[in-house]
Each structure stands twice: as structure tokens, then as C-alpha cells.
Design a protein around this motif. Structure first.
Motif, PDB file in Angstrom:
ATOM      1  N   ILE A  10       0.875  -1.170   0.000  1.00  0.00           N
ATOM      2  CA  ILE A  10       0.000   0.000   0.000  1.00  0.00           C
ATOM      3  C   ILE A  10       0.912   1.220   0.000  1.00  0.00           C
ATOM      4  CG2 ILE A  10      -1.730   1.310   1.269  1.00  0.00           C
ATOM      5  CD1 ILE A  10      -2.692  -1.347   2.433  1.00  0.00           C
ATOM      6  N   LEU A  11       0.852   1.992  -1.076  1.00  0.00           N
ATOM      7  CA  LEU A  11       1.750   3.129  -1.218  1.00  0.00           C
ATOM      8  C   LEU A  11       1.100   4.443  -0.799  1.00  0.00           C
ATOM      9  CD1 LEU A  11       3.445   2.136  -4.561  1.00  0.00           C
ATOM     10  CD2 LEU A  11       4.362   1.937  -2.266  1.00  0.00           C
ATOM     11  N   LYS A  26     -12.097  16.905  -6.392  1.00  0.00           N
ATOM     12  CA  LYS A  26     -10.641  17.081  -6.377  1.00  0.00           C
ATOM     13  C   LYS A  26     -10.025  16.196  -7.440  1.00  0.00           C
ATOM     14  CE  LYS A  26      -8.352  16.557  -2.634  1.00  0.00           C
ATOM     15  NZ  LYS A  26      -7.853  16.129  -1.327  1.00  0.00           N
ATOM     16  N   ASN A  27      -8.920  16.647  -7.989  1.00  0.00           N
ATOM     17  CA  ASN A  27      -8.180  15.788  -8.905  1.00  0.00           C
ATOM     18  C   ASN A  27      -7.557  14.648  -8.109  1.00  0.00           C
ATOM     19  OD1 ASN A  27      -8.697  17.290 -11.195  1.00  0.00           O
ATOM     20  ND2 ASN A  27      -6.921  18.607 -10.893  1.00  0.00           N
ATOM     21  N   PRO A  28      -7.526  13.461  -8.663  1.00  0.00           N
ATOM     22  CA  PRO A  28      -6.920  12.345  -7.933  1.00  0.00           C
ATOM     23  C   PRO A  28      -5.417  12.564  -7.797  1.00  0.00           C
ATOM     24  CG  PRO A  28      -7.455  11.684 -10.161  1.00  0.00           C
ATOM     25  CD  PRO A  28      -8.016  13.065  -9.971  1.00  0.00           C
ATOM     26  N   PRO A  29      -4.810  12.006  -6.762  1.00  0.00           N
ATOM     27  CA  PRO A  29      -3.361  12.150  -6.622  1.00  0.00           C
ATOM     28  C   PRO A  29      -2.640  11.411  -7.738  1.00  0.00           C
ATOM     29  CG  PRO A  29      -4.231  10.637  -4.988  1.00  0.00           C
ATOM     30  CD  PRO A  29      -5.395  11.229  -5.702  1.00  0.00           C
ATOM     31  N   LYS A  30      -1.464  11.875  -8.065  1.00  0.00           N
ATOM     32  CA  LYS A  30      -0.656  11.221  -9.088  1.00  0.00           C
ATOM     33  C   LYS A  30      -0.271   9.833  -8.600  1.00  0.00           C
ATOM     34  CE  LYS A  30      -0.103  14.646 -12.026  1.00  0.00           C
ATOM     35  NZ  LYS A  30      -0.701  14.633 -13.307  1.00  0.00           N
ATOM     36  N   SER A  31      -0.246   8.903  -9.500  1.00  0.00           N
ATOM     37  CA  SER A  31       0.137   7.541  -9.156  1.00  0.00           C
ATOM     38  C   SER A  31       1.627   7.496  -8.856  1.00  0.00           C
ATOM     39  CB  SER A  31      -0.169   6.600 -10.318  1.00  0.00           C
ATOM     40  OG  SER A  31       0.308   5.317 -10.046  1.00  0.00           O
ATOM     41  N   ARG A  32       1.987   6.689  -7.887  1.00  0.00           N
ATOM     42  CA  ARG A  32       3.398   6.539  -7.537  1.00  0.00           C
ATOM     43  C   ARG A  32       4.005   5.329  -8.227  1.00  0.00           C
ATOM     44  NH1 ARG A  32       2.471   7.676  -1.222  1.00  0.00           N
ATOM     45  NH2 ARG A  32       1.761   9.799  -1.470  1.00  0.00           N
ATOM     46  N   LEU A  33       3.208   4.704  -9.101  1.00  0.00           N
ATOM     47  CA  LEU A  33       3.669   3.548  -9.858  1.00  0.00           C
ATOM     48  C   LEU A  33       3.427   3.788 -11.336  1.00  0.00           C
ATOM     49  CD1 LEU A  33       2.171   0.596  -7.806  1.00  0.00           C
ATOM     50  CD2 LEU A  33       4.553   1.280  -7.887  1.00  0.00           C
ATOM     51  N   LEU A  52       1.428 -10.470  -7.852  1.00  0.00           N
ATOM     52  CA  LEU A  52       2.780  -9.921  -7.875  1.00  0.00           C
ATOM     53  C   LEU A  52       3.289  -9.703  -6.458  1.00  0.00           C
ATOM     54  CD1 LEU A  52       2.371  -7.288 -10.720  1.00  0.00           C
ATOM     55  CD2 LEU A  52       3.487  -9.510 -10.888  1.00  0.00           C
ATOM     56  N   THR A  53       4.579  -9.918  -6.266  1.00  0.00           N
ATOM     57  CA  THR A  53       5.181  -9.691  -4.955  1.00  0.00           C
ATOM     58  C   THR A  53       5.512  -8.212  -4.788  1.00  0.00           C
ATOM     59  OG1 THR A  53       7.435 -10.035  -5.742  1.00  0.00           O
ATOM     60  CG2 THR A  53       6.226 -11.994  -4.996  1.00  0.00           C
ATOM     61  N   ALA A  54       5.792  -7.819  -3.562  1.00  0.00           N
ATOM     62  CA  ALA A  54       6.151  -6.426  -3.281  1.00  0.00           C
ATOM     63  C   ALA A  54       7.407  -6.025  -4.055  1.00  0.00           C
ATOM     64  CB  ALA A  54       6.367  -6.230  -1.786  1.00  0.00           C
ATOM     65  N   GLU A  55       8.372  -6.923  -4.153  1.00  0.00           N
ATOM     66  CA  GLU A  55       9.609  -6.609  -4.873  1.00  0.00           C
ATOM     67  C   GLU A  55       9.328  -6.356  -6.351  1.00  0.00           C
ATOM     68  OE1 GLU A  55       9.390  -9.446  -2.876  1.00  0.00           O
ATOM     69  OE2 GLU A  55      10.345  -8.430  -1.178  1.00  0.00           O
ATOM     70  N   GLU A  56       8.437  -7.161  -6.936  1.00  0.00           N
ATOM     71  CA  GLU A  56       8.089  -6.971  -8.348  1.00  0.00           C
ATOM     72  C   GLU A  56       7.372  -5.642  -8.552  1.00  0.00           C
ATOM     73  OE1 GLU A  56       7.263 -11.341 -10.199  1.00  0.00           O
ATOM     74  OE2 GLU A  56       5.906 -10.690  -8.606  1.00  0.00           O
ATOM     75  N   ILE A  57       6.462  -5.288  -7.658  1.00  0.00           N
ATOM     76  CA  ILE A  57       5.709  -4.042  -7.793  1.00  0.00           C
ATOM     77  C   ILE A  57       6.609  -2.832  -7.623  1.00  0.00           C
ATOM     78  CG2 ILE A  57       3.896  -2.636  -6.720  1.00  0.00           C
ATOM     79  CD1 ILE A  57       2.472  -5.309  -6.073  1.00  0.00           C
ATOM     80  N   LEU A  58       7.501  -2.885  -6.652  1.00  0.00           N
ATOM     81  CA  LEU A  58       8.349  -1.718  -6.352  1.00  0.00           C
ATOM     82  C   LEU A  58       9.370  -1.433  -7.447  1.00  0.00           C
ATOM     83  CD1 LEU A  58       8.801  -2.076  -2.512  1.00  0.00           C
ATOM     84  CD2 LEU A  58       7.405  -0.431  -3.764  1.00  0.00           C
ATOM     85  N   GLN A  59       9.567  -2.355  -8.383  1.00  0.00           N
ATOM     86  CA  GLN A  59      10.433  -2.086  -9.542  1.00  0.00           C
ATOM     87  C   GLN A  59       9.872  -0.948 -10.387  1.00  0.00           C
ATOM     88  OE1 GLN A  59      11.311  -5.484 -12.019  1.00  0.00           O
ATOM     89  NE2 GLN A  59      11.079  -6.839 -10.259  1.00  0.00           N
ATOM     90  N   PHE A  60       8.566  -0.728 -10.296  1.00  0.00           N
ATOM     91  CA  PHE A  60       7.882   0.241 -11.158  1.00  0.00           C
ATOM     92  C   PHE A  60       7.496   1.508 -10.402  1.00  0.00           C
ATOM     93  CE2 PHE A  60       7.403  -3.958 -12.891  1.00  0.00           C
ATOM     94  CZ  PHE A  60       7.862  -3.758 -14.183  1.00  0.00           C
ATOM     95  N   LYS A  61       8.093   1.725  -9.234  1.00  0.00           N
ATOM     96  CA  LYS A  61       7.823   2.930  -8.452  1.00  0.00           C
ATOM     97  C   LYS A  61       8.442   4.133  -9.151  1.00  0.00           C
ATOM     98  CE  LYS A  61       8.139   4.774  -3.840  1.00  0.00           C
ATOM     99  NZ  LYS A  61       8.630   4.607  -2.492  1.00  0.00           N
ATOM    100  N   ILE A  62       7.689   5.205  -9.221  1.00  0.00           N
ATOM    101  CA  ILE A  62       8.174   6.447  -9.831  1.00  0.00           C
ATOM    102  C   ILE A  62       8.862   7.263  -8.746  1.00  0.00           C
ATOM    103  CG2 ILE A  62       7.483   8.590 -10.978  1.00  0.00           C
ATOM    104  CD1 ILE A  62       5.098   7.011 -12.142  1.00  0.00           C
ATOM    105  N   PRO A  63      10.103   7.696  -8.985  1.00  0.00           N
ATOM    106  CA  PRO A  63      10.820   8.456  -7.952  1.00  0.00           C
ATOM    107  C   PRO A  63      10.216   9.814  -7.672  1.00  0.00           C
ATOM    108  CG  PRO A  63      12.222   8.123  -9.896  1.00  0.00           C
ATOM    109  CD  PRO A  63      10.888   7.491 -10.162  1.00  0.00           C
TER     110      PRO A  63
END
Length: 63
Positions: A10-11, A26-33, A52-63
Motif C-alpha cells: 500500500i503506497l 478534487k483531482n486524484p493524486p498522481k500515481s506513484r507507480l 505480484l510480490t512487493a519486490e516486483e511491484i516496487l520495480q515500477f515505483k516512480i521516484p
């Protein structure tokens, strides 16, 4: 087991934000993925999003 699976990651900043109903004024928040690339990855490895595992999902996190 109840058959209900909890999300692996949960991000949201807080559970209240995650569980709150959306505000239509309100505009939705920007996705962090990068959801597009995450979807392509899930198709490529033959898994559903909830598999998908947490490690697989976090590969696509936007900095």
C-alpha cells in the motif's frame, strides 16, 4: 482462511487516505507507480496484479 487477500503493498501515505472515499471535486493524486509498465510486466510473466510480490511491484515505483 477467509479467501480475502490483502494488497502486497500500500503506497498511500496513511491507511485513512487509502480507505477514504474519493472526492469527486478534487483531482486524484498522481500515481506513484508506472501502472502501464507494471501491467505489461504482469502479462509477460503470466501473473495477475494481485499475484505480484512487493519486490516486483516496487520495480515500477516512480521516484
Amino acid at each position: 482462511m477467509s479467501g480475502i487477500r490483502k494488497p502486497a503493498v500500500i503506497l498511500a501515505d496513511s491507511m485513512e487516505e487509502y480507505l477514504a472515499p474519493p472526492d469527486p471535486y478534487k483531482n486524484p493524486p498522481k500515481s506513484r507507480l508506472n501502472i502501464y509498465e507494471l501491467g505489461k510486466y504482469a502479462e509477460r510473466v503470466g501473473k495477475e496484479f494481485d499475484e505480484l510480490t512487493a519486490e516486483e511491484i516496487l520495480q515500477f515505483k516512480i521516484p
